[in-house]
Design an enzyme around this catalytic site. Sequence first.
Site, short mmCIF file in Angstrom:
data_model
loop_
_atom_site.label_atom_id
_atom_site.label_comp_id
_atom_site.label_asym_id
_atom_site.label_seq_id
_atom_site.Cartn_x
_atom_site.Cartn_y
_atom_site.Cartn_z
N CYS A 47 -5.05 -9.24 0.02
CA CYS A 47 -3.94 -8.35 -0.29
C CYS A 47 -2.79 -9.61 -0.71
O CYS A 47 -1.85 -9.25 -0.53
CB CYS A 47 -3.85 -8.34 1.27
SG CYS A 47 -4.42 -6.48 1.48
N HIS A 96 3.74 -8.23 4.54
CA HIS A 96 2.43 -7.59 4.20
C HIS A 96 2.09 -5.95 5.18
O HIS A 96 1.66 -6.15 6.39
CB HIS A 96 1.54 -7.93 3.75
CG HIS A 96 0.13 -7.19 4.25
ND1 HIS A 96 -0.25 -6.24 2.81
CD2 HIS A 96 -0.61 -7.47 4.15
CE1 HIS A 96 -1.66 -5.77 3.19
NE2 HIS A 96 -1.98 -6.29 3.93
N GLU A 114 -8.31 -5.99 -5.81
CA GLU A 114 -9.71 -6.62 -5.39
C GLU A 114 -10.77 -5.36 -5.96
O GLU A 114 -12.02 -5.53 -5.48
CB GLU A 114 -9.54 -6.10 -3.42
CG GLU A 114 -8.35 -7.10 -3.28
CD GLU A 114 -8.10 -6.19 -1.45
OE1 GLU A 114 -6.58 -6.16 -0.75
OE2 GLU A 114 -8.71 -6.12 -0.57
#
Lengths: 86, 408
Positions: free
Chosen positions: B113, B240, B81
């Site tokens: 992500c 995550h 990112e």
Amino acid sequence: MARPESLKLVLNTIAANVAATMPGVEAAAVSIDRTLSSYGCNSIDRADIVWRTLDDLQLDISVVEFSGVADIRGLAELLCRYLEAP
Amino acid sequence: MTEIGIEKLHVYAGLAAIDTAELFHGRGLDLERMDNIQQVRRSIGLGFEDPVTNAVAAARPIVDMLGDRKEAIEVLITSSESGIDYSKSIASYVHKYLGLGHRCRLLEVKQACYAATGALQLAAGYLASGLSPEAKVLVIATDVALVDARASYAEPATGFGAAAMLLGDQPEILRLDGGAFGMHSYEIMDSARPTPEADIADVDRSLFAYLDCLSRSFADYCSRVTSADYTSTFDQLCLHTPFAGLVKAAHRKMMRESGVSDPAAIAADFARRIEPSLVYPRQVGNLCSGSLYLALASLIDNRPDDAPARVGLFSYGSGCSAEFFSGVIDAASHAALRPFTLREQLARRTPLSFDQYTELLHANLAAIVPARDREIELEPYQQFLPRQRGPLLALRRVSGFHRHYEWI
């Protein structure tokens, strides 16, 4: 405009989940004119309360629909719309 | 069917770190909210570091271990990112400084992500196809932090660094369950990085989307693996990890959806199946698309035994796209991870005071801001370099937008 019985069911469900999530908050004290944050809810608490309410009401609502919800009234009105949908 | 998966995994988590409590005190944040994010400390970049140096730092130990066999790496994918050019990929620089062969595809992928997981799955499909026997794919998730006081409670939870994974047909770290995956994606503006100087986020919307995507991607997984059950199919779970508190809430939701509502039972299950995966993320912060693989490394290093275990993994990227997939770890996983001494690496980071942290912020927030020409002095950062370290790649100058690095 939501039917009164729908609004009552939704509000009672939200209030019960606020009370279950936030120690010291009584369900009877949860007001439609306030926000979840005003009861001390952090972001995780707010997510917990909403998801539990959706489960209790057996509603399946896209996350995108919650974008404009700013307070308990907005949340209740959104849930009523889906509850009353044919 | 050939077994495909992660052969090697290494995470680079920076050279310096600040304790969460130090940051909370410095910013005047509500200390009661530390329990919500459940973070111990976060990694902080130094001014000569960027997504290229992070990626190289993560991948170099793997490539060094391969020696001449690194010529088998025929795909290099960086997931980030923290892009440094609208056209030229981070991978192009990483390829040079890792000394990889010319017979190699270079790609940069982006979906918040999630992207590294997308790259991993696409690479696994390529490797399983047999089109290029004995090929290896190197996937590197690499990012820098662009948070300051404006990010409020997201600031203490944000990480810095990179996770590198070598994929192939000798999977020691994680054997992927081929064909066992579930996906869920849609468009939503929950968090984004619209400029190279700052992130934006609607925290509530992002939490909702994460939880929604976990449920729905798992449901899609179950459409392919019809016998799957969240409570019993997976010996361990890795999710995550933007912050540990969210993982706890996510697990609680999934357990309730699976019919388990007793708080004590949920807590015990969390401690057994998920807690080992959170040890490193609590020390590093959100590593963006590398976060899930930091959690996997943490699980392997911190679980109480090395018995074969099926792991359920969940990747979520804002915007959004998510995937639930699974694989198997065992004693070989721990043996393959051990040489990289991740625990010791984290312990070696230089602790920062709040004043030192804020002094570093100006340079860190400019890490990916376009500059035609720039010189980076190393002297201000010498005091933060650990005494024990190997060679480090450092950004020294930018000339005509071309980035030049040196080993220090």
